[in-house]
Design an enzyme around this catalytic site. Structure first.
Site, PDB file in Angstrom:
ATOM      1  N   LYS A  85     -21.711 -79.623 -28.883  1.00  0.00           N
ATOM      2  CA  LYS A  85     -20.678 -79.068 -28.001  1.00  0.00           C
ATOM      3  C   LYS A  85     -20.921 -77.597 -27.711  1.00  0.00           C
ATOM      4  CE  LYS A  85     -16.620 -81.850 -29.174  1.00  0.00           C
ATOM      5  NZ  LYS A  85     -15.224 -81.725 -29.634  1.00  0.00           N
TER       6      LYS A  85
ATOM      7  N   SER B 185     -30.967 -71.569 -31.687  1.00  0.00           N
ATOM      8  CA  SER B 185     -32.366 -71.177 -31.876  1.00  0.00           C
ATOM      9  C   SER B 185     -32.581 -69.752 -31.386  1.00  0.00           C
ATOM     10  CB  SER B 185     -33.274 -72.130 -31.103  1.00  0.00           C
ATOM     11  OG  SER B 185     -33.073 -73.441 -31.583  1.00  0.00           O
TER      12      SER B 185
ATOM     13  N   LEU C 160     -24.518 -71.369 -34.469  1.00  0.00           N
ATOM     14  CA  LEU C 160     -25.956 -71.473 -34.726  1.00  0.00           C
ATOM     15  C   LEU C 160     -26.677 -71.783 -33.417  1.00  0.00           C
ATOM     16  CD1 LEU C 160     -26.255 -73.322 -38.158  1.00  0.00           C
ATOM     17  CD2 LEU C 160     -25.872 -70.898 -37.656  1.00  0.00           C
TER      18      LEU C 160
ATOM     19  N   HIS D  79     -28.429 -78.874 -35.451  1.00  0.00           N
ATOM     20  CA  HIS D  79     -29.208 -80.068 -35.091  1.00  0.00           C
ATOM     21  C   HIS D  79     -29.131 -81.108 -36.212  1.00  0.00           C
ATOM     22  CE1 HIS D  79     -31.597 -76.923 -32.763  1.00  0.00           C
ATOM     23  NE2 HIS D  79     -31.271 -77.789 -31.818  1.00  0.00           N
TER      24      HIS D  79
ATOM     25  N   GLY E  21     -36.456 -78.409 -30.499  1.00  0.00           N
ATOM     26  CA  GLY E  21     -37.082 -77.963 -31.739  1.00  0.00           C
ATOM     27  C   GLY E  21     -36.460 -76.686 -32.265  1.00  0.00           C
ATOM     28  N   ASN E  22     -37.180 -76.034 -33.198  1.00  0.00           N
ATOM     29  CA  ASN E  22     -36.648 -74.885 -33.936  1.00  0.00           C
ATOM     30  C   ASN E  22     -35.282 -75.260 -34.528  1.00  0.00           C
ATOM     31  OD1 ASN E  22     -35.384 -71.633 -33.632  1.00  0.00           O
ATOM     32  ND2 ASN E  22     -37.112 -72.176 -34.879  1.00  0.00           N
ATOM     33  N   LEU E  23     -35.303 -76.316 -35.282  1.00  0.00           N
ATOM     34  CA  LEU E  23     -34.057 -76.962 -35.715  1.00  0.00           C
ATOM     35  C   LEU E  23     -33.283 -76.111 -36.724  1.00  0.00           C
ATOM     36  CD1 LEU E  23     -35.452 -80.591 -36.099  1.00  0.00           C
ATOM     37  CD2 LEU E  23     -34.462 -79.486 -34.085  1.00  0.00           C
TER      38      LEU E  23
ATOM     39  N   VAL F 163     -21.801 -75.912 -35.128  1.00  0.00           N
ATOM     40  CA  VAL F 163     -21.922 -75.449 -36.516  1.00  0.00           C
ATOM     41  C   VAL F 163     -22.083 -73.928 -36.475  1.00  0.00           C
ATOM     42  CG1 VAL F 163     -23.292 -75.586 -38.630  1.00  0.00           C
ATOM     43  CG2 VAL F 163     -22.940 -77.642 -37.229  1.00  0.00           C
TER      44      VAL F 163
ATOM     45  N   GLN G 138     -23.504 -78.415 -20.477  1.00  0.00           N
ATOM     46  CA  GLN G 138     -24.593 -79.405 -20.542  1.00  0.00           C
ATOM     47  C   GLN G 138     -24.039 -80.771 -20.935  1.00  0.00           C
ATOM     48  OE1 GLN G 138     -28.596 -78.763 -22.392  1.00  0.00           O
ATOM     49  NE2 GLN G 138     -27.723 -79.757 -24.175  1.00  0.00           N
TER      50      GLN G 138
HETATM   51  O1  PAF Z   1     -29.927 -78.683 -25.608  1.00  0.00           O
HETATM   52  C1  PAF Z   1     -31.168 -78.755 -25.592  1.00  0.00           C
HETATM   53  O2  PAF Z   1     -31.841 -78.506 -26.598  1.00  0.00           O
HETATM   54  C2  PAF Z   1     -31.866 -79.154 -24.311  1.00  0.00           C
HETATM   55  O3  PAF Z   1     -31.188 -78.678 -23.187  1.00  0.00           O
HETATM   56  C3  PAF Z   1     -32.093 -80.674 -24.192  1.00  0.00           C
HETATM   57  C4  PAF Z   1     -30.779 -81.422 -24.127  1.00  0.00           C
HETATM   58  C5  PAF Z   1     -32.910 -81.153 -25.374  1.00  0.00           C
HETATM   59  C6  PAF Z   1     -32.872 -80.978 -22.902  1.00  0.00           C
HETATM   60  O4  PAF Z   1     -34.079 -80.304 -22.868  1.00  0.00           O
END
Ligand code: PAF
Length: 279
Positions: free
Chosen positions: A148, A186, A184, A36, A30-32, A176, A153
């Protein structure tokens, strides 16, 4: 856009998607922001139906990290997802995702999960991989997209999906950036005005390192990494790492290798920022 708070609700919607239709998922906390939303738009290019997920996953935060204060902006997020043409939003509660304490976990190998970010956030990638596997199982997508910006991750998710034979294509979306280069995130919202003005230095330092590596394949990598750390320190940062690594597995690599990436994490005040640039 249909909003589902339960796994049963999401699964019913997923089951109603035609067999010939492709489904993409974009997991988020969230907090897009525009990063995102760019993933949502990319998802649309790969699928007939796009599912976004919003879940702030306690398992991937260490005690003392920002789980409690992580920005939760559900109404604004929904408006952005609607505008981006997302079909379904899965936004479960903690009780829905973890009705009892999670006792089975995905344990990524130490050489992937305990380096770089994992060295400074022990257990983070275990919690992240565990929830991503759950989200992929719940949403059953053909394609899943991740930014990326969280390079380590993305690598761990790719490897997990491959080793568990999940029939899911993983796509990494480009980072971005704001006009001044800041990636960018959150967490940028935590920065004071003065810190926000300083924050693009992380991108500038990485850009110079990439330019130096491209210029000379004889570069002294350790020296370049140390110079980058020193520059950050001089400007009030507390750098955790600046590292040139192989894109594929983030292991150390000679500077003349192809397929390299530079990654960095550093604290500015109380905010931890990460960034990376492919060489
Ligand atoms: O990148 C994120 O926002 C988080 O690590 C994810 C992939 C949604 C998992 O909670």
């Amino acid at each position: 856009m249909q909003i589902h708070a339960t796994i049963a609700g999401l699964r019913a919607a997923r089951a109603a998607v035609g067999r010939e239709q492709r489904v993409a998922v974009v997991p988020t906390m969230g907090n897009l922001h525009a990063g995102h939303i760019s993933l949502m738009r990319q998802a649309r290019e790969h699928a007939d139906k796009v599912i976004a997920t919003i879940f702030v996953n306690r398992l991937q935060f260490r005690p003392g990290e920002d789980f409690e204060k992580y920005p939760r902006t559900f109404a604004a997020d929904c408006a952005q997802l609607e505008a981006a043409g997302v079909d379904h939003l899965f936004a479960p509660t903690e009780a829905e995702m973890y009705p009892q304490p999670q006792t089975y976990h995905v344990e990524p190998p130490a050489e992937q999960a305990n380096i770089l970010d994992g060295e400074f956030r022990p257990g983070h990638f275990r919690g992240m991989a565990t929830v991503v596997l759950k989200l992929l199982n719940i949403t059953q997508p053909h394609v899943a997209l991740f930014g990326k910006k969280d390079y380590q991750q993305l690598m761990i998710i790719r490897n997990m999906v491959a080793e568990f034979n999940l029939p899911i294509q993983i796509i990494g979306g480009e980072t971005v950036r704001a006009e001044d280069g800041l990636a960018l995130s959150s967490r940028n919202g935590y920065l004071s005005a003065a810190e926000r003005a300083e924050a693009p230095r992380l991108f500038q330092v990485l850009s110079r390192l990439v330019a130096a590596v491209r210029r000379s394949k004889d570069s002294d990598v350790a020296r370049l990494e140390q110079d980058a750390m020193t520059e950050l320190q001089t400007h009030g940062w507390v750098p955790e790492y600046v590292a040139l690594r192989k894109k594929l597995d983030l292991q150390c690599a000679p500077v003349h290798d192809s397929g390299l990436v530079v990654l960095a994490a550093a604290r500015l005040g109380s905010t931890r920022l990460i960034d990376n640039l492919e060489v």
